[in-house]
Design a protein around this motif. Structure first.
Motif, PDB file in Angstrom:
ATOM      1  N   GLN A 383       0.826  -1.209   0.000  1.00 35.21           N
ATOM      2  CA  GLN A 383       0.000   0.000   0.000  1.00 35.21           C
ATOM      3  C   GLN A 383       0.860   1.259   0.000  1.00 35.21           C
ATOM      4  O   GLN A 383       0.537   2.237  -0.682  1.00 35.21           O
ATOM      5  CB  GLN A 383      -0.927  -0.008   1.220  1.00 35.21           C
ATOM      6  N   LEU A 384       1.954   1.243   0.745  1.00 35.81           N
ATOM      7  CA  LEU A 384       2.827   2.421   0.814  1.00 35.81           C
ATOM      8  C   LEU A 384       3.525   2.699  -0.507  1.00 35.81           C
ATOM      9  O   LEU A 384       3.822   3.851  -0.833  1.00 35.81           O
ATOM     10  CB  LEU A 384       3.880   2.224   1.915  1.00 35.81           C
ATOM     11  N   LEU A 385       3.770   1.628  -1.278  1.00 34.45           N
ATOM     12  CA  LEU A 385       4.549   1.775  -2.504  1.00 34.45           C
ATOM     13  C   LEU A 385       3.703   1.899  -3.764  1.00 34.45           C
ATOM     14  O   LEU A 385       4.251   2.012  -4.858  1.00 34.45           O
ATOM     15  CB  LEU A 385       5.508   0.588  -2.652  1.00 34.45           C
ATOM     16  N   THR A 386       2.371   1.874  -3.619  1.00 32.05           N
ATOM     17  CA  THR A 386       1.529   2.023  -4.804  1.00 32.05           C
ATOM     18  C   THR A 386       1.642   3.444  -5.353  1.00 32.05           C
ATOM     19  O   THR A 386       2.141   4.360  -4.686  1.00 32.05           O
ATOM     20  CB  THR A 386       0.054   1.728  -4.477  1.00 32.05           C
ATOM     21  N   SER A 387       1.137   3.629  -6.573  1.00 35.47           N
ATOM     22  CA  SER A 387       1.245   4.931  -7.236  1.00 35.47           C
ATOM     23  C   SER A 387       0.502   6.031  -6.489  1.00 35.47           C
ATOM     24  O   SER A 387       0.813   7.216  -6.646  1.00 35.47           O
ATOM     25  CB  SER A 387       0.723   4.833  -8.676  1.00 35.47           C
ATOM     26  N   ASN A 388      -0.484   5.648  -5.689  1.00 33.93           N
ATOM     27  CA  ASN A 388      -1.198   6.655  -4.903  1.00 33.93           C
ATOM     28  C   ASN A 388      -0.981   6.451  -3.404  1.00 33.93           C
ATOM     29  O   ASN A 388      -1.770   6.912  -2.580  1.00 33.93           O
ATOM     30  CB  ASN A 388      -2.704   6.611  -5.229  1.00 33.93           C
ATOM     31  N   GLY A 389       0.094   5.757  -3.049  1.00 33.55           N
ATOM     32  CA  GLY A 389       0.431   5.514  -1.650  1.00 33.55           C
ATOM     33  C   GLY A 389       1.022   6.742  -0.980  1.00 33.55           C
ATOM     34  O   GLY A 389       1.262   7.781  -1.621  1.00 33.55           O
ATOM     35  N   LEU A 390       1.280   6.616   0.326  1.00 36.18           N
ATOM     36  CA  LEU A 390       1.780   7.747   1.108  1.00 36.18           C
ATOM     37  C   LEU A 390       3.090   8.303   0.572  1.00 36.18           C
ATOM     38  O   LEU A 390       3.274   9.528   0.481  1.00 36.18           O
ATOM     39  CB  LEU A 390       1.964   7.315   2.570  1.00 36.18           C
ATOM     40  N   ILE A 391       4.017   7.408   0.211  1.00 32.48           N
ATOM     41  CA  ILE A 391       5.339   7.877  -0.215  1.00 32.48           C
ATOM     42  C   ILE A 391       5.246   8.621  -1.542  1.00 32.48           C
ATOM     43  O   ILE A 391       5.807   9.711  -1.709  1.00 32.48           O
ATOM     44  CB  ILE A 391       6.324   6.702  -0.306  1.00 32.48           C
ATOM     45  N   THR A 392       4.531   8.033  -2.494  1.00 35.82           N
ATOM     46  CA  THR A 392       4.386   8.701  -3.793  1.00 35.82           C
ATOM     47  C   THR A 392       3.661  10.030  -3.639  1.00 35.82           C
ATOM     48  O   THR A 392       4.065  11.038  -4.231  1.00 35.82           O
ATOM     49  CB  THR A 392       3.619   7.792  -4.771  1.00 35.82           C
ATOM     50  N   SER A 393       2.594  10.038  -2.839  1.00 33.18           N
ATOM     51  CA  SER A 393       1.830  11.269  -2.643  1.00 33.18           C
ATOM     52  C   SER A 393       2.689  12.348  -1.996  1.00 33.18           C
ATOM     53  O   SER A 393       2.668  13.517  -2.407  1.00 33.18           O
ATOM     54  CB  SER A 393       0.603  10.993  -1.767  1.00 33.18           C
ATOM     55  N   ARG A 394       3.443  11.953  -0.975  1.00 34.88           N
ATOM     56  CA  ARG A 394       4.302  12.920  -0.288  1.00 34.88           C
ATOM     57  C   ARG A 394       5.410  13.414  -1.212  1.00 34.88           C
ATOM     58  O   ARG A 394       5.714  14.616  -1.248  1.00 34.88           O
ATOM     59  CB  ARG A 394       4.912  12.268   0.957  1.00 34.88           C
ATOM     60  N   THR A 395       6.008  12.508  -1.973  1.00 30.07           N
ATOM     61  CA  THR A 395       7.073  12.903  -2.906  1.00 30.07           C
ATOM     62  C   THR A 395       6.532  13.832  -3.981  1.00 30.07           C
ATOM     63  O   THR A 395       7.170  14.844  -4.320  1.00 30.07           O
ATOM     64  CB  THR A 395       7.705  11.657  -3.556  1.00 30.07           C
ATOM     65  N   ASP A 396       5.355  13.510  -4.519  1.00 27.77           N
ATOM     66  CA  ASP A 396       4.747  14.375  -5.533  1.00 27.77           C
ATOM     67  C   ASP A 396       4.462  15.755  -4.955  1.00 27.77           C
ATOM     68  O   ASP A 396       4.658  16.785  -5.624  1.00 27.77           O
ATOM     69  CB  ASP A 396       3.455  13.750  -6.060  1.00 27.77           C
TER      70      ASP A 396
END
Length: 455
Positions: A383-396
């Motif tokens: 879930q954290l590594l999906t395209s809309n996960g926390l990490i991607t969202s925060r990085t974006d």
């Protein structure tokens, strides 16, 4: 910000020559004050870049953690079995996750063979087959026809091997004491691939089998090509196969037959492989925890997303599975524990004892779908590594903020360039004016000095 000759008037080449006013120094000091907002933006720029890099490091660590969890977060992967043969020259054995632990005897009465035919007729190297002759070669239930008219024995072999519809036979030519002979060999073993040869005219080869008759009959039959095994010493458990790779005599076990003989096949849980997998679980957790700790004290200190990720991981570790029917509920019961410093350790002796006592209980503790520790941690990582996960969202989000800061920097730089140009113009003009006043003062002083009675 360096003072450059950017306005094209030429007065910056030697500012201050009119009155001795240090224009460059004055403008530099003024610009140092004006530049503080830009410096703040550049500091913010560097901080955001460091955060983006930190999330990249965290993402890489989570990816490794995800792989480790997925490797043991599935019961089929967790339940590793081993199969051993007491004599690998008779047969070798491997086991899948579905094999049941146990011991069996397997008597290989005979291993499966490839059917081999040889011409009884001998040929000279240049002898050719009669005109208008074709041969139809059967391989089990399949067959193909080859035109061998006027060909030498080598050409016949090439024609058979090169046939586009060759059904599974290889032709070779052997030179023996009596001359040259044609050999046909089935590519695969067993009666399902037994060879036959017929001709459109007179038989030029008179083929005979090279395989031994072993069925007890007066001569060779196709069944002599099959493997025959007896399981656990009971003739009622006799099994015949066309292949030497046997996947269904013992459920979940693959036997590869080599020669006749009797062996003991032992199927057991591969506790060494399971221990290695759980050690990789421990190592992966410690590696991820180290990354989280490093980032929480560094570039992601106080970052809410990092705190959320850490909370999600710890929540799984601190929440035991529910609905398990085995003996174990907590990882500490099978030798996996958290130390005072937060690291995870594995007591291999305790794990081996748990595996011996309740193997399925250990497997479910880690790998039961939706409940096992590895299963749940793998889900969190996914879930954290999906395209809309926390990490991607925060990085974006950080990248969007960085782009805005970059735009502000560019606008601020343009503004500062104009301010610098204005300051240079103003103080250069002042320098020129002061220089002119100095010249006028000197002139007046000189003129007054020449007046009678001035002194």
């Amino acid at each position: 910000m360096a003072i450059t000759n950017s306005i094209g008037s030429g007065i910056l080449a030697s500012p201050g020559v009119g009155s001795g006013l240090d224009v460059n120094s004055i403008v530099s000091q003024l610009m140092a004050v004006e530049q503080k907002p830009l410096t703040q933006l550049q500091t913010k720029d560097s901080k955001i870049n460091a955060q983006i890099s930190a999330y990249g490091t965290l993402s890489s660590s989570l990816s490794s953690f995800q792989t480790a969890m997925n490797n043991i977060g599935d019961l089929a992967k967790f339940q590793v079995n081993s199969a051993t043969s007491s004599d690998n020259t008779v047969l070798t054995a491997t086991a899948s996750s579905t094999a049941a632990p146990g011991t069996h005897t397997v008597q290989v009465v005979r291993a499966a063979e490839q059917h081999k035919l040889s011409s009884t007729t001998s040929f000279a190297a240049t002898d050719t087959i009669a005109a208008s002759t074709t041969t139809t070669i059967g391989v089990g239930s399949a067959s193909f026809t080859v035109d061998i008219s006027g060909k030498t024995l080598s050409e016949v072999a090439d024609a058979i091997n090169g046939a586009s519809d060759n059904a599974g036979v290889t032709a070779t030519v052997a030179k023996v004491d009596t001359g040259y002979k044609l050999l046909l060999t089935a590519n695969d073993t067993g009666s399902a691939n037994a060879l036959t040869a017929t001709y459109s005219s007179a038989d030029p080869f008179s083929m005979t089998t090279l395989n031994l008759a072993r069925s007890g009959g007066p001569s060779f039959t196709a069944s002599d090509l099959d493997a025959v095994m007896i399981l656990d010493g009971s003739s009622s458990l006799t099994a015949t196969r066309s292949s030497n790779t046997v996947t269904d005599l013992i459920g979940g076990v693959t036997l590869t037959l080599q020669n006749a003989g009797t062996v003991t096949v032992k199927v057991a849980r591969d506790t060494a492989a399971v221990t290695k997998s759980i050690q990789s679980f421990v190592d992966a957790y410690n590696s991820l925890r180290g990354t989280l700790d490093t980032q929480s004290k560094g570039n992601l200190q106080g970052d809410s997303t990092l705190l959320s990720i850490t909370s999600n991981i710890l929540n799984v570790i601190n929440t035991p599975p529910t609905g398990l029917t085995g003996s174990y509920t907590y990882m500490s019961q099978v030798g996996v524990s958290i130390q005072k410093d937060g690291t995870m350790t594995l007591d291999s002796a305790a794990l081996n004892s748990a595996l011996s006592s309740d193997y399925s209980g250990v497997a479910n503790l880690f790998a039961k779908s939706g409940q096992g520790y590895a299963s749940r941690l793998g889900t969190v990582a996914n879930q954290l590594l999906t395209s809309n996960g926390l990490i991607t969202s925060r990085t974006d989000g950080l990248k969007t903020t960085l782009a805005s800061v970059k735009d502000s920097e560019a606008n601020m730089q343009s503004r500062l360039d104009l301010i610098q140009q204005s300051y240079l113009s103003q103080f250069t003009a002042l320098d020129t004016m002061l220089g002119s006043l100095k010249t006028t003062s000197s002139y007046l002083t000189q003129q007054l000095a020449n007046l009678p009675g001035f002194r």
